[in-house]
Design a protein around this motif. Structure first.
Motif, mmCIF file in Angstrom:
data_model
loop_
_atom_site.group_PDB
_atom_site.id
_atom_site.type_symbol
_atom_site.label_atom_id
_atom_site.label_comp_id
_atom_site.label_asym_id
_atom_site.label_seq_id
_atom_site.Cartn_x
_atom_site.Cartn_y
_atom_site.Cartn_z
ATOM 1 N N ASP A 90 -4.559 -32.043 -16.967
ATOM 2 C CA ASP A 90 -5.096 -30.998 -17.826
ATOM 3 C C ASP A 90 -3.950 -30.467 -18.684
ATOM 4 O O ASP A 90 -2.863 -31.058 -18.718
ATOM 5 C CB ASP A 90 -5.798 -29.897 -17.025
ATOM 6 N N ASP A 91 -4.175 -29.364 -19.370
ATOM 7 C CA ASP A 91 -3.169 -28.909 -20.332
ATOM 8 C C ASP A 91 -1.845 -28.536 -19.681
ATOM 9 O O ASP A 91 -0.774 -28.935 -20.153
ATOM 10 C CB ASP A 91 -3.719 -27.735 -21.155
ATOM 11 N N ILE A 92 -1.877 -27.801 -18.558
ATOM 12 C CA ILE A 92 -0.611 -27.354 -17.984
ATOM 13 C C ILE A 92 0.101 -28.464 -17.212
ATOM 14 O O ILE A 92 1.337 -28.498 -17.167
ATOM 15 C CB ILE A 92 -0.797 -26.103 -17.109
ATOM 16 N N SER A 93 -0.651 -29.383 -16.591
ATOM 17 C CA SER A 93 0.021 -30.486 -15.903
ATOM 18 C C SER A 93 0.719 -31.403 -16.904
ATOM 19 O O SER A 93 1.850 -31.849 -16.674
ATOM 20 C CB SER A 93 -0.970 -31.283 -15.049
ATOM 21 N N MET A 94 0.079 -31.676 -18.036
ATOM 22 C CA MET A 94 0.718 -32.514 -19.044
ATOM 23 C C MET A 94 1.897 -31.794 -19.688
ATOM 24 O O MET A 94 2.911 -32.409 -20.029
ATOM 25 C CB MET A 94 -0.294 -32.918 -20.114
ATOM 26 N N LEU A 95 1.787 -30.486 -19.844
ATOM 27 C CA LEU A 95 2.909 -29.717 -20.376
ATOM 28 C C LEU A 95 4.114 -29.827 -19.452
ATOM 29 O O LEU A 95 5.241 -30.079 -19.901
ATOM 30 C CB LEU A 95 2.500 -28.251 -20.530
ATOM 31 N N LEU A 96 3.900 -29.651 -18.148
ATOM 32 C CA LEU A 96 5.009 -29.736 -17.198
ATOM 33 C C LEU A 96 5.554 -31.153 -17.084
ATOM 34 O O LEU A 96 6.757 -31.336 -16.857
ATOM 35 C CB LEU A 96 4.556 -29.228 -15.830
#
Length: 675
Positions: A90-96
């Motif tokens: 999702d957005d935060i997992s891909m960001l990290l």
């Protein structure tokens, strides 16, 4: 499967550094330094390529969606409770994933020059790969159980890196301190996990954060406390997050973690381990947002930590320790942002993730820049530096960019992410938190430019160190240049379009909020300029005038001493000592009594072994008489049967002993006849 190769094969992102860890640690290590670092860096390159490819495909084709491209059932605790292992996109997992792979790759490259000649060079790169594998596994976890496993692996690998110089007592003490403090915090995480699994009947993040599950937990009342399961489980999970992100009062391990090599400090304090707690709260954000006690706990502890650490950073002279307390303060900023967010007004959530990203860039640049300075002058003490802008021009220029970013000076990245946090506090009516965060912004600008002026301007304080100072090798300075680019420009990215929860309104920069923030930051820089740009006695006079307060702040409010007092004089004396006495005198004493009883009974029975057959027969008849008396009293057929069996066994034993005695007596006769 999504039909996009990089997303479908995202499991390769943690696999590559894990393979690098195995190869370097078990196969390549005896071959020398260069092959070890090469294999470790190639593993990170492969991981970063897959991570960046997956992020590009996600944000261009699946932005805002939650995907689970790979998952399998690992453990089944009950028909309804399953522990899955997999990949959550999702957005935060891909960001990290972007943050961790990029920063870790750059730190691997930087470490080639910094660690050159160190006898533990291959071991260092093996541990770096292990740490990166653990962090990426944590980030991509699809269930809270999977996250907890990688959470503990992150703790183990950070223990190995902080204690890398194992022959140095302070490093050994620091790694033990980090491990023990975070283990106590992780106990809360484990209890929260168990509570969730019991009452929610699930472990997957998509299930736990769904509105139905959150509502079910809010309705569930614990029988032994009479409170809802939702706030208690959320606060317990926040205990683990507070330990990993070094929130007050579990912050004491982070400054001591400076005992590891500087690249380790950058890796732990910039983009990876310390933001794991922020990521955990963000991952479970719907649970926290639905519980007022839990979200207020996050906001309060985050705000206090931000101010507390910033005040301490003002008085420190160790360059890495100043940056460590700066990290504590910025992590408090991120937690504060999550604490002021709601599901209806999620600006704080986006601001927290935005600041996490910008902080990863400028704090990594600051730590690696500090490593370049230490590499040049061989000291951490800023009072022995000064005038280094002439000797380290690249380090100086990139370090200045990072200082401007963290101070919130536009148009650098830190200005935009801090502005979002301040705007989120105002939007949700937390004006006191806004004022506190504004004050912390001023303190941040002051202590960072205090560090900058003392290190690169002022006058050389140690002329011998200054004379021998030189710019770092290209393998180090090239990383500084690369990190300076996102530090300067990342704020121009429309971050809120990619990472948010719920509907997010974009109004651009609110100058009624940004204006005061800029002025406060510039005021902090101006005060630092007046006090430290040129050597003068004003800082010493101020410290003397407020000597009592200054001493308390310089000694970190004696929190470490308080922990030592509680540990040694309370826990050891009044808790551990009684348990120790009970263990030695009761548990061990009981075992000793059993052994002594066996020895005493053996000595007593040994006296009955006389070697005279008539004595044995006497004891046999006496025993038979006693048994007969017992049977007579019992008047039971079973008793008679047991008596006869016992007599038969006794008679057989004595008969066998009689035969053995006859054989022993015949041996001397045979020897005589033979002679």
């Amino acid at each position: 499967m999504t039909g996009h190769w990089f997303i479908d094969h995202l499991w390769l992102v943690p696999l590559f550094p894990f393979l690098g860890f195995l190869l370097v640690g078990l196969v390549i290590r005896p071959l020398g330094d260069r092959p070890s670092s090469t294999v470790a860096i190639l593993a990170m390159v492969a991981s970063a390529v897959v991570g960046w490819g997956a992020a590009f495909q996600y944000f261009t084709h699946h932005a805002g969606e939650t995907l689970v491209p790979w998952q399998y059932e690992w453990l089944r605790f009950s028909p309804t409770l399953v522990g899955n292992m997999g990949v959550l996109v999702d957005d935060i997992s891909m960001l990290l994933v972007l943050v961790v792979t990029t920063i870790s790759l750059l730190i691997h490259v930087y470490s080639q020059g910094y660690m050159r000649g160190d006898p533990g060079y291959p071991r260092f790169f093996s541990f770096l790969n292990l740490f990166t594998f653990s962090m990426l596994g944590l980030v991509l976890a699809c269930s809270v159980l999977q996250m907890f496993i990688f959470w503990e692996l992150v703790g183990v690998s950070s223990f190995l890196l902080i204690g890398f110089y194992w022959a140095k007592p302070s490093a050994v003490s620091a790694c033990k301190k980090a491990f023990i403090v975070t283990r106590f915090a992780d106990l809360g995480f484990l209890l929260g996990l168990l509570m969730l699994s019991y009452y929610a009947k699930g472990l997957d993040f998509t299930f736990l954060t769904s509105p139905e599950t959150v509502a079910k937990l809010a309705r569930t009342t614990l029988p032994f406390l009479g409170v809802s399961a939702l706030p208690l489980s959320a606060i317990l999970i926040f205990c683990g997050a507070a330990g990993k992100s070094a929130m007050f009062p579990l912050h004491i391990w982070l400054p001591d973690a400076m005992e590891g090599p500087t690249p380790v400090s950058a890796l732990i304090h910039a983009a990876t381990m310390v933001v794991a707690g922020v990521y955990l709260v963000a991952r479970m954000f719907p649970m926290f947002a639905a519980s007022e006690p839990a979200i207020l706990t996050v906001m309060s502890i985050g705000a206090f930590t931000a101010l507390f650490a910033a005040v301490i950073a003002v008085t420190q002279f160790d360059i890495k320790r100043v940056l460590a307390y700066s990290t504590l303060s910025q992590l408090g900023y991120m937690m504060l942002a999550l604490g002021v967010a709601t599901l209806d007004k999620p600006l704080g959530f986006t601001a927290s993730m935005f600041h996490l990203t910008t902080h990863a860039c400028f704090k990594a640049l600051l730590f690696l820049g500090a490593g370049s300075v230490i590499h040049a002058v061989h000291t951490n003490d800023m009072r022995e530096m000064g005038g280094l802008r002439r000797k380290l021009p690249i380090t100086h220029a990139t370090f200045l960019i990072a200082c401007l970013a963290i101070a919130g000076v536009p148009p650098f990245s830190g200005f935009f992410s801090k502005d979002e946090i301040l705007a989120a506090a105002v939007e949700n009516g937390h004006y006191f938190v806004f004022a506190l965060a504004l004050g912390v912004a001023g303190l941040t600008a002051f202590y960072m430019f205090r560090l900058y002026f003392m290190t690169f301007w002022s006058e050389p304080q140690d002329h011998e160190k200054y004379h021998h100072a030189h710019e770092s090798p290209w393998s180090m300075t090239s990383v500084l240049i690369v990190l300076a680019v996102p530090t300067a420009l990342l704020g121009l990215v429309p971050f809120g379009h990619y990472v948010h929860r719920g509907e997010l309104e974009h109004h651009g920069i609110n100058w009624l909020i940004a204006g005061p923030a800029i002025l406060v930051g510039l005021a902090g820089i101006a005060v630092a300029f007046m006090l430290y740009f040129r050597p003068n006695g004003l800082p010493d006079r101020i410290a003397f005038a407020f000597s009592g307060i200054y001493r308390v702040i310089r000694d970190k409010f004696y929190i470490d001493e308080l922990y030592l007092f509680v540990t040694h004089h309370v826990i050891f004396r009044y808790v551990s000592a009684p348990f120790n006495w009970f263990d030695r005198h009761c548990v061990d004493g009981l075992m000793d009594l059993t052994a002594q009883s066996a020895l005493l009974s053996g000595r007593s029975l040994r006296r009955t072994v006389t070697g005279h057959l008539q004595t044995y027969l006497l004891w046999a008849w006496l025993g038979s008489a006693v048994l007969a008396l017992v049977v007579w009293q019992m008047q039971a057929a079973l008793g008679w049967a047991l008596t006869f069996v016992g007599l038969g066994i006794i008679a057989g034993i004595f008969a066998w002993q009689w035969v053995l005695q006859l054989l022993n007596r015949s041996e001397p006769l045979k020897r005589i006849e033979k002679d």
